[in-house]
Scaffold this motif. Structure first.
Motif, short mmCIF file in Angstrom:
data_model
loop_
_atom_site.label_atom_id
_atom_site.label_comp_id
_atom_site.label_asym_id
_atom_site.label_seq_id
_atom_site.Cartn_x
_atom_site.Cartn_y
_atom_site.Cartn_z
N ALA A 1 0.84 -1.10 -0.02
CA ALA A 1 0.08 0.16 0.07
C ALA A 1 1.09 1.29 0.04
CB ALA A 1 -0.93 -0.13 1.18
N SER A 2 1.87 1.29 0.69
CA SER A 2 2.89 2.31 0.57
C SER A 2 3.55 2.48 -0.46
CB SER A 2 4.03 2.14 1.83
OG SER A 2 3.55 1.92 3.21
N VAL A 3 3.90 1.47 -1.31
CA VAL A 3 4.42 1.57 -2.65
C VAL A 3 3.37 2.16 -3.75
CG1 VAL A 3 5.53 0.43 -4.56
CG2 VAL A 3 6.25 0.00 -2.29
N ALA A 4 2.30 1.66 -3.51
CA ALA A 4 1.30 2.04 -4.35
C ALA A 4 1.08 3.40 -4.20
CB ALA A 4 -0.06 1.20 -4.40
N LEU A 5 1.03 4.14 -3.07
CA LEU A 5 0.74 5.54 -2.52
C LEU A 5 1.75 6.42 -3.36
CD1 LEU A 5 -1.05 7.71 -1.13
CD2 LEU A 5 0.31 7.12 0.86
N ILE A 6 3.10 5.60 -3.08
CA ILE A 6 4.19 6.65 -3.64
C ILE A 6 3.98 6.86 -5.10
CG2 ILE A 6 6.51 6.49 -3.91
CD1 ILE A 6 6.86 5.44 -1.29
N LEU A 7 3.76 5.68 -5.83
CA LEU A 7 3.74 5.82 -7.46
C LEU A 7 2.40 6.68 -7.64
CD1 LEU A 7 4.04 1.88 -8.15
CD2 LEU A 7 5.74 3.72 -8.26
N PHE A 8 1.20 6.66 -6.92
CA PHE A 8 0.36 7.43 -7.24
C PHE A 8 0.42 8.63 -7.18
CE2 PHE A 8 -3.30 10.04 -5.75
CZ PHE A 8 -4.43 9.80 -6.97
N LEU A 9 1.43 9.19 -6.17
CA LEU A 9 1.80 10.68 -5.91
C LEU A 9 2.76 11.03 -7.04
CD1 LEU A 9 2.36 10.89 -2.12
CD2 LEU A 9 0.60 11.54 -3.37
N ILE A 10 3.58 9.95 -7.39
CA ILE A 10 4.65 10.37 -8.62
C ILE A 10 3.74 10.60 -9.91
CG2 ILE A 10 6.30 9.56 -10.23
CD1 ILE A 10 7.59 7.96 -7.79
N VAL A 11 2.61 9.92 -10.19
CA VAL A 11 1.71 10.03 -11.25
C VAL A 11 1.10 11.68 -11.32
CG1 VAL A 11 -0.50 9.38 -12.35
CG2 VAL A 11 1.24 7.73 -11.62
N ILE A 12 0.68 11.95 -10.11
CA ILE A 12 -0.05 13.40 -9.93
C ILE A 12 1.08 14.37 -10.12
CG2 ILE A 12 -0.93 14.86 -8.22
CD1 ILE A 12 -2.84 12.55 -8.86
N VAL A 13 2.14 14.24 -9.55
CA VAL A 13 3.24 15.01 -9.85
C VAL A 13 3.46 15.17 -11.32
CG1 VAL A 13 6.02 15.53 -9.32
CG2 VAL A 13 4.31 14.83 -7.35
#
Length: 205
Positions: free
Chosen positions: A137-149
């Motif tokens: 879940a932590s990795v998925a959240l980080i990847l999601f934030l990278i997508v947003i950025v």
């Protein structure tokens, strides 16, 4: 384009786009930028062709043929550049399609760079955490934030690119980018629904 110019593009876009030749814009460099993204997509698609994560991603993008992943960035580049040109010209009554297309290509650099990081992480880091829900879940959240950025960064660069291509104010360029991206989303969504409809109506093979 050297490292200094890339730095200007990413962190000082006003200076970068102002320094470009607006009379004879160079489409070769933006083309190469998009090509790098396409080749990275193709390589990832071929290497991880049987990977379930990649198959799901390609299915969502309606690009189940790996080679389409090479073409997809070019389609996005031309579509976004065309819509930006139409909206920008409508508001400013000025502008060049060639300049708008070139600036759009430059603005997609964050998507190319961060997209590569996301691709690598999805197929290396994420599967390694499949037995650890919290880590996954932590990795998925980080990847999601990278997508947003990556999307916001590209949008930020597009504002300066459009402003420079159409001689707009900052607020006008911002409005052009917002309107254009909404139109792009509507166009892509309509095409996706049309493809789904055609697929659903096709006789079983």
């Amino acid at each position: 384009m050297n490292a200094g110019r890339i730095g200007d593009l990413l962190f000082n876009p006003d200076s970068f786009f102002s320094g470009l030749d607006q009379k004879k814009p160079d489409l070769l460099v933006p083309f190469c930028i998009i090509l790098v993204g396409g080749l990275a997509n193709l390589a990832t698609s071929l290497v991880y062709e049987t990977n379930v994560y990649w198959y799901i991603l390609r299915t969502l993008l309606f690009t189940t043929v790996p080679e389409m992943m090479l073409i997809l960035p070019f389609l996005i580049w031309v579509l976004v550049g065309t819509v930006l040109f139409v909206v920008g010209s409508w508001i400013s009554k000025t502008g060049s399609f060639r300049v708008t297309l070139a600036n759009t290509g430059y603005a997609m650099v964050p998507l190319i760079i961060l997209g590569g990081i996301i691709d690598i992480s999805i197929f290396t880091v994420l599967p390694a955490t499949r037995f650890d829900f919290q880590a996954g879940a932590s990795v998925a959240l980080i990847l999601f934030l990278i997508v947003i950025v990556s999307f916001f960064w590209t949008g930020y660069l597009l504002v300066f690119g459009v402003r420079n291509a159409h001689s707009l104010s900052q607020s006008q360029a911002f409005n052009v980018v917002i309107i254009a991206l909404i139109l792009v989303i509507l166009i892509v969504s309509t095409l996706d629904l049309a493809i789904v409809g055609i697929g659903a109506g096709a006789p079983p093979g």
